[in-house]
Scaffold this active site. Structure first.
Site, PDB file in Angstrom:
ATOM      1  N   HIS A  20       0.865  -0.984   0.108  1.00  0.00           N
ATOM      2  CA  HIS A  20      -0.192  -0.048   0.206  1.00  0.00           C
ATOM      3  C   HIS A  20       0.830   1.090   0.257  1.00  0.00           C
ATOM      4  CE1 HIS A  20      -0.118   1.221   4.845  1.00  0.00           C
ATOM      5  NE2 HIS A  20       0.956   0.007   4.496  1.00  0.00           N
ATOM      6  N   CYS A  76       6.769   6.350   3.316  1.00  0.00           N
ATOM      7  CA  CYS A  76       5.691   5.514   3.578  1.00  0.00           C
ATOM      8  C   CYS A  76       4.552   6.279   2.187  1.00  0.00           C
ATOM      9  CB  CYS A  76       4.147   5.203   4.294  1.00  0.00           C
ATOM     10  SG  CYS A  76       5.039   4.374   6.021  1.00  0.00           S
ATOM     11  N   HIS A  79       4.710   0.367  -0.813  1.00  0.00           N
ATOM     12  CA  HIS A  79       5.559  -0.363   0.341  1.00  0.00           C
ATOM     13  C   HIS A  79       4.884  -1.321   0.886  1.00  0.00           C
ATOM     14  CE1 HIS A  79       3.470   2.337   2.395  1.00  0.00           C
ATOM     15  NE2 HIS A  79       3.848   1.481   3.507  1.00  0.00           N
ATOM     16  N   HIS A 132       3.801  -4.918   3.564  1.00  0.00           N
ATOM     17  CA  HIS A 132       3.672  -5.511   4.973  1.00  0.00           C
ATOM     18  C   HIS A 132       3.747  -6.772   5.221  1.00  0.00           C
ATOM     19  CE1 HIS A 132       4.628  -1.106   6.307  1.00  0.00           C
ATOM     20  NE2 HIS A 132       3.490  -1.454   5.856  1.00  0.00           N
ATOM     21  N   ASP A 188      -4.328 -10.750   1.124  1.00  0.00           N
ATOM     22  CA  ASP A 188      -3.085 -11.098   0.560  1.00  0.00           C
ATOM     23  C   ASP A 188      -2.232 -11.676  -0.464  1.00  0.00           C
ATOM     24  OD1 ASP A 188      -1.242 -13.085   1.408  1.00  0.00           O
ATOM     25  OD2 ASP A 188      -1.551 -14.659   1.437  1.00  0.00           O
ATOM     26  N   HIS A 189      -1.235 -10.580  -0.660  1.00  0.00           N
ATOM     27  CA  HIS A 189      -0.353 -10.371  -1.976  1.00  0.00           C
ATOM     28  C   HIS A 189      -1.099  -9.806  -2.487  1.00  0.00           C
ATOM     29  CE1 HIS A 189       1.495 -13.858  -0.332  1.00  0.00           C
ATOM     30  NE2 HIS A 189       2.670 -13.152  -1.342  1.00  0.00           N
ATOM     31  N   GLU A 218       0.975  -3.986  11.516  1.00  0.00           N
ATOM     32  CA  GLU A 218       1.795  -3.938  10.474  1.00  0.00           C
ATOM     33  C   GLU A 218       2.616  -3.694  10.688  1.00  0.00           C
ATOM     34  OE1 GLU A 218       0.666   0.041   8.072  1.00  0.00           O
ATOM     35  OE2 GLU A 218       2.578   0.453  10.014  1.00  0.00           O
TER      36      GLU A 218
END
Length: 136
Positions: free
Chosen positions: A14, A33, A39, A41, A79-80, A125
């Protein structure tokens, strides 16, 4: 009242960026960010539900069923994925960890049996930053 917590993980990208601000202002407020190239997490998600145990099973809710709901309604969507671009419940929102937790709460609340309530979404996060949301 009993509380049942299930932990899951997902990995997503994100960026934090307010389109009403200049690039400089975004970089000042959000630092790295706000990177135009995103980037990522490795998120740890804790969903806590509450209720009274069923007299026949002793469960607030079957943990296996809770896990299936989380995987189907939350993890599969996050996810991903690029949270800013690919997740329906985050579309056109600033994807802070707070906003993500709020969106997860709203998605989960729709899917629980009527005798079970949401209690908390805890979203890590990073190892140093997490939020908890208990509803409004």
């Amino acid at each position: 009242m009993f509380y049942l917590t299930r932990k899951e993980q997902f990995n997503s990208a994100h960026k934090l960026y307010n389109p009403n601000w200049s690039r400089e202002k975004n970089e000042e407020v959000f630092g790295p960010c706000a990177n135009e190239n995103w980037h990522g997490h490795n998120f740890d998600l804790f969903i806590t539900v509450k209720g009274k145990p069923d007299p026949d099973t002793g469960f607030v809710m079957n943990a296996k069923d809770l896990g299936a709901i989380i995987k189907d309604k939350i993890i599969e969507k996050l996810d991903h994925k690029n949270l800013n671009l690919e997740v329906d419940f985050l579309k056109d929102k600033l994807c802070s960890v707070e906003t993500i937790a709020f969106g997860i709460w709203n998605e989960m609340e729709k899917c629980l049996p009527e005798n079970v309530q949401m209690h908390c979404v805890r979203l890590h996060e990073t190892q140093k930053i997490y939020v908890e949301y208990f509803g409004e």
